[in-house]
Design a protein around this motif. Structure first.
Motif, PDB file in Angstrom:
ATOM      1  N   GLY A  54     -12.448  -5.732  -0.466  1.00  0.00           N
ATOM      2  CA  GLY A  54     -12.884  -6.440   0.735  1.00  0.00           C
ATOM      3  C   GLY A  54     -11.757  -6.897   1.635  1.00  0.00           C
ATOM      4  N   GLY A  55     -10.520  -6.666   1.188  1.00  0.00           N
ATOM      5  CA  GLY A  55      -9.374  -7.002   2.029  1.00  0.00           C
ATOM      6  C   GLY A  55      -8.752  -8.359   1.767  1.00  0.00           C
ATOM      7  N   SER A  56      -9.139  -9.024   0.683  1.00  0.00           N
ATOM      8  CA  SER A  56      -8.561 -10.328   0.367  1.00  0.00           C
ATOM      9  C   SER A  56      -7.263 -10.157  -0.423  1.00  0.00           C
ATOM     10  N   PRO A  57      -6.161 -10.715   0.093  1.00  0.00           N
ATOM     11  CA  PRO A  57      -4.886 -10.559  -0.596  1.00  0.00           C
ATOM     12  C   PRO A  57      -4.576 -11.738  -1.517  1.00  0.00           C
ATOM     13  N   ASN A  58      -3.734 -11.486  -2.489  1.00  0.00           N
ATOM     14  CA  ASN A  58      -3.134 -12.578  -3.237  1.00  0.00           C
ATOM     15  C   ASN A  58      -1.719 -12.173  -3.604  1.00  0.00           C
ATOM     16  N   TYR A  59      -0.870 -13.172  -3.795  1.00  0.00           N
ATOM     17  CA  TYR A  59       0.564 -12.940  -3.965  1.00  0.00           C
ATOM     18  C   TYR A  59       1.130 -13.752  -5.112  1.00  0.00           C
ATOM     19  N   ALA A  60       2.158 -13.205  -5.717  1.00  0.00           N
ATOM     20  CA  ALA A  60       2.947 -13.991  -6.654  1.00  0.00           C
ATOM     21  C   ALA A  60       3.663 -15.094  -5.882  1.00  0.00           C
ATOM     22  N   ASP A  61       3.829 -16.238  -6.512  1.00  0.00           N
ATOM     23  CA  ASP A  61       4.478 -17.365  -5.838  1.00  0.00           C
ATOM     24  C   ASP A  61       5.866 -16.992  -5.321  1.00  0.00           C
ATOM     25  N   SER A  62       6.543 -16.124  -6.043  1.00  0.00           N
ATOM     26  CA  SER A  62       7.920 -15.778  -5.697  1.00  0.00           C
ATOM     27  C   SER A  62       8.039 -14.983  -4.394  1.00  0.00           C
ATOM     28  N   VAL A  63       6.930 -14.415  -3.917  1.00  0.00           N
ATOM     29  CA  VAL A  63       6.995 -13.594  -2.703  1.00  0.00           C
ATOM     30  C   VAL A  63       6.149 -14.133  -1.569  1.00  0.00           C
ATOM     31  N   LYS A  64       5.421 -15.219  -1.806  1.00  0.00           N
ATOM     32  CA  LYS A  64       4.568 -15.784  -0.755  1.00  0.00           C
ATOM     33  C   LYS A  64       5.403 -16.144   0.467  1.00  0.00           C
ATOM     34  N   GLY A  65       4.885 -15.754   1.623  1.00  0.00           N
ATOM     35  CA  GLY A  65       5.580 -16.030   2.872  1.00  0.00           C
ATOM     36  C   GLY A  65       6.619 -14.991   3.243  1.00  0.00           C
ATOM     37  N   ARG A  66       6.934 -14.089   2.323  1.00  0.00           N
ATOM     38  CA  ARG A  66       7.935 -13.042   2.598  1.00  0.00           C
ATOM     39  C   ARG A  66       7.327 -11.644   2.577  1.00  0.00           C
ATOM     40  N   PHE A  67       6.350 -11.431   1.698  1.00  0.00           N
ATOM     41  CA  PHE A  67       5.743 -10.110   1.539  1.00  0.00           C
ATOM     42  C   PHE A  67       4.311 -10.141   2.087  1.00  0.00           C
ATOM     43  N   THR A  68       3.877  -8.999   2.607  1.00  0.00           N
ATOM     44  CA  THR A  68       2.512  -8.854   3.090  1.00  0.00           C
ATOM     45  C   THR A  68       1.938  -7.530   2.595  1.00  0.00           C
ATOM     46  N   ILE A  69       0.791  -7.628   1.932  1.00  0.00           N
ATOM     47  CA  ILE A  69       0.103  -6.432   1.476  1.00  0.00           C
ATOM     48  C   ILE A  69      -1.018  -6.110   2.454  1.00  0.00           C
ATOM     49  N   SER A  70      -1.228  -4.829   2.706  1.00  0.00           N
ATOM     50  CA  SER A  70      -2.301  -4.410   3.589  1.00  0.00           C
ATOM     51  C   SER A  70      -2.808  -3.051   3.143  1.00  0.00           C
ATOM     52  N   ARG A  71      -3.986  -2.693   3.637  1.00  0.00           N
ATOM     53  CA  ARG A  71      -4.560  -1.410   3.276  1.00  0.00           C
ATOM     54  C   ARG A  71      -5.231  -0.797   4.505  1.00  0.00           C
ATOM     55  N   VAL A  72      -5.209   0.529   4.546  1.00  0.00           N
ATOM     56  CA  VAL A  72      -5.922   1.279   5.573  1.00  0.00           C
ATOM     57  C   VAL A  72      -6.823   2.253   4.843  1.00  0.00           C
ATOM     58  N   ASN A  73      -8.085   1.910   4.741  1.00  0.00           N
ATOM     59  CA  ASN A  73      -9.008   2.731   3.960  1.00  0.00           C
ATOM     60  C   ASN A  73      -9.139   4.139   4.532  1.00  0.00           C
ATOM     61  N   ALA A  74      -9.050   4.255   5.843  1.00  0.00           N
ATOM     62  CA  ALA A  74      -9.184   5.578   6.469  1.00  0.00           C
ATOM     63  C   ALA A  74      -8.044   6.508   6.076  1.00  0.00           C
ATOM     64  N   LYS A  75      -6.934   5.920   5.649  1.00  0.00           N
ATOM     65  CA  LYS A  75      -5.768   6.718   5.231  1.00  0.00           C
ATOM     66  C   LYS A  75      -5.571   6.708   3.726  1.00  0.00           C
ATOM     67  N   ASN A  76      -6.460   6.022   3.006  1.00  0.00           N
ATOM     68  CA  ASN A  76      -6.344   5.925   1.541  1.00  0.00           C
ATOM     69  C   ASN A  76      -4.955   5.432   1.126  1.00  0.00           C
TER      70      ASN A  76
END
Length: 115
Positions: A54-76
């Motif tokens: 559904g597009g909800s992200p979660n992060y390890a505390d060590s990378v919060k604010g520095r890393f961003t995960i994203s997905r493009v379903n049309a591109k798999n």
């Protein structure tokens, strides 16, 4: 045949940025929770970030604010934008696709943060 192919790793100076990509094939990508894990020498593999179908992200505390995960379903494809990199981010980064009971891994891509 299921394939997860990571790219975008490399050598970067502290404070720099990298963008990892994981291109998938052979799975119903939109149904999977996609994750990025990393494993440094002598350490256990750890979750860095994940994003649900559904597009909800979660992060390890060590990378919060520095890393961003994203997905493009049309591109798999799932991405990991890594900013403000630190030497302790050095590891092999693995892509994971999970949808119970299925669980798949990529081959990994090396990220080295060093001056």
């Amino acid at each position: 045949q299921v394939q997860l192919v990571e790219s975008g790793g490399g050598l970067v100076q502290p404070g720099g940025s990298l963008r990892l990509s994981c291109a998938t094939s052979g799975i119903r990508f939109s149904m999977y929770t996609m994750g990025w894990y990393r494993q440094a020498p002598g350490k256990q593999r750890e979750l860095v970030a994940a994003i649900t179908s559904g597009g909800s992200p979660n992060y390890a505390d060590s990378v919060k604010g520095r890393f961003t995960i994203s997905r493009v379903n049309a591109k798999n494809t799932v991405y990991l934008q890594m900013n403000s990199l630190k030497p302790e981010d050095t590891a092999v980064y693995y892509c994971n696709a999970a949808w119970d009971p299925y669980d798949y891994w990529g081959q990994g891509t090396q990220v080295t943060v060093s001056s």
